[in-house]
Design a protein around this motif. Structure first.
Motif, PDB file in Angstrom:
ATOM      1  N   LYS A  22       0.850  -1.196   0.000  1.00  0.00           N
ATOM      2  CA  LYS A  22       0.000   0.000   0.000  1.00  0.00           C
ATOM      3  C   LYS A  22       0.885   1.245   0.000  1.00  0.00           C
ATOM      4  O   LYS A  22       1.823   1.342   0.791  1.00  0.00           O
ATOM      5  CB  LYS A  22      -0.919   0.013   1.223  1.00  0.00           C
ATOM      6  CG  LYS A  22      -2.012  -1.049   1.186  1.00  0.00           C
ATOM      7  CD  LYS A  22      -2.945  -0.915   2.370  1.00  0.00           C
ATOM      8  CE  LYS A  22      -4.065  -1.950   2.294  1.00  0.00           C
ATOM      9  NZ  LYS A  22      -5.011  -1.811   3.425  1.00  0.00           N
ATOM     10  N   VAL A  23       0.575   2.171  -0.895  1.00  0.00           N
ATOM     11  CA  VAL A  23       1.346   3.409  -0.996  1.00  0.00           C
ATOM     12  C   VAL A  23       0.385   4.588  -1.035  1.00  0.00           C
ATOM     13  O   VAL A  23      -0.563   4.604  -1.824  1.00  0.00           O
ATOM     14  CB  VAL A  23       2.225   3.419  -2.278  1.00  0.00           C
ATOM     15  CG1 VAL A  23       2.953   4.748  -2.409  1.00  0.00           C
ATOM     16  CG2 VAL A  23       3.222   2.281  -2.260  1.00  0.00           C
ATOM     17  N   LYS A  24       0.627   5.559  -0.166  1.00  0.00           N
ATOM     18  CA  LYS A  24      -0.208   6.760  -0.150  1.00  0.00           C
ATOM     19  C   LYS A  24       0.208   7.708  -1.283  1.00  0.00           C
ATOM     20  O   LYS A  24       1.354   7.713  -1.701  1.00  0.00           O
ATOM     21  CB  LYS A  24      -0.105   7.479   1.196  1.00  0.00           C
ATOM     22  CG  LYS A  24      -0.843   6.761   2.306  1.00  0.00           C
ATOM     23  CD  LYS A  24      -0.984   7.635   3.539  1.00  0.00           C
ATOM     24  CE  LYS A  24      -1.857   6.926   4.582  1.00  0.00           C
ATOM     25  NZ  LYS A  24      -2.056   7.748   5.776  1.00  0.00           N
ATOM     26  N   GLU A  25      -0.772   8.503  -1.733  1.00  0.00           N
ATOM     27  CA  GLU A  25      -0.501   9.394  -2.861  1.00  0.00           C
ATOM     28  C   GLU A  25       0.529  10.475  -2.500  1.00  0.00           C
ATOM     29  O   GLU A  25       1.237  10.968  -3.371  1.00  0.00           O
ATOM     30  CB  GLU A  25      -1.797  10.048  -3.351  1.00  0.00           C
ATOM     31  CG  GLU A  25      -1.596  10.854  -4.620  1.00  0.00           C
ATOM     32  CD  GLU A  25      -2.862  11.093  -5.398  1.00  0.00           C
ATOM     33  OE1 GLU A  25      -3.256  10.202  -6.182  1.00  0.00           O
ATOM     34  OE2 GLU A  25      -3.467  12.167  -5.235  1.00  0.00           O
ATOM     35  N   GLU A  26       0.610  10.815  -1.226  1.00  0.00           N
ATOM     36  CA  GLU A  26       1.604  11.806  -0.800  1.00  0.00           C
ATOM     37  C   GLU A  26       3.015  11.321  -1.123  1.00  0.00           C
ATOM     38  O   GLU A  26       3.861  12.097  -1.569  1.00  0.00           O
ATOM     39  CB  GLU A  26       1.458  12.071   0.702  1.00  0.00           C
ATOM     40  CG  GLU A  26       2.291  13.242   1.192  1.00  0.00           C
ATOM     41  CD  GLU A  26       2.090  13.510   2.674  1.00  0.00           C
ATOM     42  OE1 GLU A  26       1.892  14.686   3.031  1.00  0.00           O
ATOM     43  OE2 GLU A  26       2.130  12.541   3.459  1.00  0.00           O
TER      44      GLU A  26
END
Length: 277
Positions: A134-138
């Motif tokens: 999982k990777v956040k858009e930030e």
């Protein structure tokens, strides 16, 4: 591009269709000054805008003592409230390249998901496990800004000097390239750690000035044709556009120290470039 000459600089690159509304310009003019003072930056640059589906990210960069390495990136949705982006690391870049696909959403907390199958153990005892990344858009935003800076940030030759101690600073005696020099890609350099300079022979290094020729020139980029150089406004402005990151535009006014670049695009690399040449 420098926040002190924001209106003038945006006017010079407007031929590419890169522009901001009057409200956004006015908000940036005041908020960037406050941002510079509060964070004690030596200079503040307006980096550009990354387009999202729900909202757009406005990016600014604060520069401290070293112009190349002492940089902090910040983003905003309204050109007034600014948030610091995390520094891009090798692990973050690997995560983002694996998980993040498609356009930016416009929400920093949005999570991109990617499933990887990894084998654990050896021989008959090997077991396949599914791992969710999982990777956040930030993080994706920070990685994209870092990658664009690394691959296509441009400065004219002589605009920055490197001290014997390795500190990169603005060259105050730089008065701009001549009109003849501005027509050559070899007079424009990548403003990032050089990759090809270390591979040059002693004979090739003999003609270089170590204080200003410490960067890689655009003319050595592969593939050839990944840059478009043109003169606009009656040959008074040199404009260079990147074909690799569509939306990046650099400008330089010959015989003056005025130069800068801005990126306005969807934050996606043009992987079709080899087939376009």
């Amino acid at each position: 591009m420098d926040s002190n000459t924001l209106y003038y600089s945006l006017d010079l690159v407007s031929g590419s269709g890169l522009t901001l509304s009057s409200e956004q310009k006015a908000a940036l003019q005041t908020s960037l000054v406050i941002l510079k003072r509060n964070n004690k930056f030596n200079r503040i640059l307006f980096w550009g805008k990354i387009l999202g589906i729900k909202g757009d990210y406005f990016i600014a960069q604060g520069v401290s003592e070293d112009e190349m390495t002492d940089k902090k990136s910040l983003y905003s949705f309204n050109c007034v409230d600014w948030h610091l982006l995390p520094p891009a690391t090798e692990a973050m870049l690997a995560e983002v390249s694996a998980a993040a696909k498609g356009r930016f959403v416009g929400d920093p907390s949005h999570e991109y998901e990617h499933t990887e199958i990894r084998r654990q153990g050896e021989g008959d005892e090997a077991v396949e496990e599914e791992i969710m990344i999982k990777v956040k858009e930030e993080k994706r935003l920070a990685s994209t800004v870092h990658t664009i800076d690394k691959e296509v940030s441009v400065v004219p030759r002589g605009a920055f000097i490197k001290s014997p101690h390795g500190l990169v600073q603005t060259n105050r005696s730089f008065e701009g390239l001549s009109s003849l020099e501005a027509g050559k890609l070899s007079c424009f350099l990548h403003f990032t750690e050089p990759q090809k300079l270390k591979k040059k022979s002693i004979l090739e290094m003999a003609d270089l000035n170590p204080s200003i020729d410490f960067l890689d020139p655009l003319s050595e980029d592969i593939p050839k044709g990944s840059w478009s150089l043109q003169f606009e406004r009656g040959s008074t402005v040199c404009v260079i556009r990147s074909m690799l990151w569509l939306g990046l535009t650099f400008f330089h006014v010959p015989m003056t120290p005025q130069h800068g670049y801005i990126y306005m695009g969807d934050g996606l690399k043009n992987l079709d470039l080899p087939f376009m040449l």
